[in-house]
Every structure is written in structure tokens, then in C-alpha cells.
Design a protein around this motif. Structure first.
Motif, short mmCIF file in Angstrom:
data_model
loop_
_atom_site.label_atom_id
_atom_site.label_comp_id
_atom_site.label_asym_id
_atom_site.label_seq_id
_atom_site.Cartn_x
_atom_site.Cartn_y
_atom_site.Cartn_z
N LYS A 11 0.83 -1.20 0.00
CA LYS A 11 0.00 0.00 0.00
C LYS A 11 0.87 1.26 0.00
O LYS A 11 0.62 2.21 -0.75
CB LYS A 11 -0.92 -0.01 1.23
N ILE A 14 2.44 1.66 -3.63
CA ILE A 14 1.62 2.15 -4.75
C ILE A 14 1.08 3.55 -4.51
O ILE A 14 0.80 4.29 -5.46
CB ILE A 14 0.46 1.17 -5.09
N GLU A 15 0.97 3.95 -3.23
CA GLU A 15 0.46 5.28 -2.94
C GLU A 15 1.56 6.33 -2.88
O GLU A 15 1.37 7.46 -3.35
CB GLU A 15 -0.34 5.27 -1.65
N TYR A 20 -0.54 6.08 -7.33
CA TYR A 20 -1.80 5.69 -7.93
C TYR A 20 -2.96 6.41 -7.22
O TYR A 20 -2.87 6.75 -6.05
CB TYR A 20 -2.01 4.18 -7.83
N ASP A 22 -6.76 6.90 -5.54
CA ASP A 22 -7.50 6.10 -4.57
C ASP A 22 -8.34 5.03 -5.27
O ASP A 22 -8.44 3.90 -4.79
CB ASP A 22 -8.44 7.00 -3.74
N SER A 25 -6.04 2.24 -6.38
CA SER A 25 -5.57 1.52 -5.19
C SER A 25 -6.64 0.58 -4.65
O SER A 25 -6.36 -0.58 -4.32
CB SER A 25 -5.17 2.53 -4.11
N TYR A 28 -6.88 -2.50 -6.88
CA TYR A 28 -5.77 -3.42 -6.63
C TYR A 28 -6.06 -4.29 -5.41
O TYR A 28 -5.89 -5.52 -5.44
CB TYR A 28 -4.47 -2.64 -6.40
N SER A 77 -3.15 -7.49 -11.11
CA SER A 77 -3.01 -6.88 -9.79
C SER A 77 -2.11 -7.73 -8.88
O SER A 77 -1.19 -7.20 -8.24
CB SER A 77 -4.38 -6.70 -9.12
#
Length: 299
Positions: A11, A14-15, A20, A22, A25, A28, A77
Motif C-alpha cells: 500500500k 503504490i500510494e 496511484y 484512490d 488503489s 488493486y 493486480s
């Protein structure tokens, strides 16, 4: 390392690193939790104990309940998760690396015709604060071709009123400038001076588009706006923010814009992603020919 720790690290990746949205995310993690539920049900252990054999078994079960498009997304994913774990030296290999994605039927992007979109604009009641905002939301989506998440992230200082440009914060932290036609830039200016202040009330907010509480609007909020506009317009069409993005690209191509320019405007990394619109244009050309040519119209 337990599943919770694995997911927390992914998390953050990817954030913070991939940046990416919301919405992406959430997609995923929905797909990854689908794998976790399967592992629990079959008593196969946790994420770190998945072998290529288990990966193949999991993929086979997906074919029982999901379309090829959904399967491809779910595998993509979890493959991204395991690529991350390999990169971080948590695992030595990605168990999903050799899994083949199902072949998908390539559907042409849905778009609406110029007279249809003009009819939608005319149906919007701009005498109210929300009506004016809703009109500008559709004008911005159709006038720039931006993604819904990109629209929600536009800030006041991203608008260049002197050069008629807007800085768009795209997918994967890739920024780009999109031009704003004169009508759109004037509508933005009027909205900021009047309508936006009414929405803002006593709050402070740096984003361009606000909801009725004075907070920045969300992708879900944009979709609700479009659904409301379509319901009140009396049109039988079903459109989404992405329909307006497709319409933007198709109308530009049909009116002579080159493919490279459209690629830049849409923020596509690869030209192949943009080339689908040439197919749309050819289909429209073929349809016009079949309807208009005297010999083609004969039974």
C-alpha cells in the motif's frame, strides 16, 4: 511476515512511490483480497507461500465466475504485488509470472455524437449554483479529455489564464499540460469568481471543483453529477466520465487532429493505446458510406 504486513508495505509503495489514485488503489486491493479469500478457503496458507501450482489453480477457479477482462485485471493486480515482493527481496520468484492472461475481445470505445452532447449541455439548468458547476464539469471533461481522477485533482493554481493551459497531474506522477479553449477558460474564470465562492462558504480549499459541502469533489461525486444530468436531460443515453474522454478523442480525430497530438492530450504512455480511436473513426466512415451510397443502400 504476515498478510497484513505485506499489504501495508505494498500500500505504501503504490500510494507513495507509484502515486496511484484512490480508485486504482482500491481496485488493486479488491483483487488481492480475492486471492487471500481463495487461499483461506482452500487452506493454502498466506500470500508468501503461493507457488506456481497454486497460482495456476487460482487462475482456473477465476474462469468459473469472471469474464476474461476481469480475470486479466485480477491476475495483473496480484502479479504487480509479487513483482514488488521480488524487488524487495521478500520472495525469490513471482508465482504468477508465467500465467497467461485470457485473450479479450477488443471493444471499441463508446462515444456520443456532437449533436447529442450539445443537446445534453442545453438541458442543464445553469440558474442554480450546482447547475453551473455541473455544466462546467461536463465542459471540462469534454473539452480536455482528462480522466475523472485527474479532474478531481485540478487545483486553482493549475490554471494558467494567460496561456489558456491547465496542468494535469496524471497517472504514475506524470504531469502534462492540456489547452483550454476560450469558452472553457472564460467559464472557469466566472465559476471561480462566483459559483465556487458560494460552494466554498467559509471553508478554505485549493481544489477547483467542490461539492455542496465546500469540500473537493470525488470521482464518485463526478459520476453522480453525470447520472443526474443525464436523468434530467431526458436522453436515453448512458454515459460516464470515460465516455466523455472517448468522445473528446474521437471528435478530435474526426476533425483532423493527428494521433500523436491526441496521445499527448490524453496522457497515454504508448501510441498503441491511442490507435483504438482510428478504428472508431473508420467504423464511423464505413457507417456513413453504407447509409449514403446509392448502391450500398439497395437490398
Amino acid at each position: 511476515m504476515r498478510n497484513v504486513e505485506v499489504l501495508e508495505r505494498f500500500k505504501n509503495y503504490i500510494e507513495s512511490e507509484k502515486r496511484y489514485s484512490d480508485y486504482t488503489s482500491i481496485s488493486y486491493f479488491d483483487d488481492i483480497h480475492n486471492l487471500i479469500n481463495f487461499l483461506d478457503k482452500e487452506q493454502f496458507g498466506d500470500i508468501l507461500t503461493v507457488s506456481p501450482r497454486i497460482a495456476r489453480f487460482y487462475t482456473a477457479t477465476l474462469h468459473e465466475n469472471y469474464s476474461p477482462k476481469s480475470i486479466a485485471r485480477k491476475i495483473s493486480s496480484v502479479r504487480s504485488l509479487y513483482n514488488f515482493l521480488v524487488r524487495e527481496d521478500v520472495l525469490e520468484e513471482n508465482p504468477f509470472l508465467d500465467i497467461e492472461l485470457p485473450k479479450q475481445e477488443k471493444r471499441l470505445p463508446k462515444f456520443i455524437y456532437p449533436e447529442e452532447i450539445e443537446s445534453i449541455f442545453k438541458s442543464i439548468d445553469t440558474s442554480s449554483v450546482l447547475g453551473t458547476r455541473n455544466y462546467l464539469i461536463l465542459e471540462f471533461l469534454y473539452g480536455t479529455g482528462v480522466r475523472v481522477s485527474e479532474l478531481c485533482n485540478v487545483k486553482l493554481n493549475d490554471i494558467d489564464y494567460f496561456q489558456n493551459l491547465c496542468l494535469i497531474h496524471g497517472k504514475g506522477s506524470k504531469d502534462r499540460y492540456v489547452p483550454l479553449h476560450n469558452r472553457l477558460i472564460n467559464e472557469i474564470s466566472d465559476y471561480v469568481i462566483t459559483t465556487r465562492k458560494d460552494l466554498l462558504k467559509t471553508k478554505e480549499n485549493k481544489y477547483l471543483f467542490l461539492n455542496h459541502h465546500g469540500d473537493n469533489i470525488t470521482p464518485r461525486g463526478i459520476r453522480m453529477v453525470i447520472n443526474k444530468v443525464m436523468l434530467e436531460s431526458g436522453e436515453s443515453l448512458k454515459i460516464s466520465p470515460h465516455t466523455l474522454r472517448h468522445t473528446f478523442a474521437t471528435h478530435l480525430l474526426n476533425n483532423g487532429a493527428d494521433l500523436r497530438s491526441i496521445q499527448e492530450l490524453l496522457g497515454h504512455s504508448h501510441l498503441s493505446s491511442t490507435q483504438i480511436y482510428t478504428k472508431v473513426s473508420k467504423e464511423k466512415l464505413k457507417e456513413s458510406y453504407m447509409q449514403a451510397h446509392p448502391r450500398a443502400k439497395k437490398k
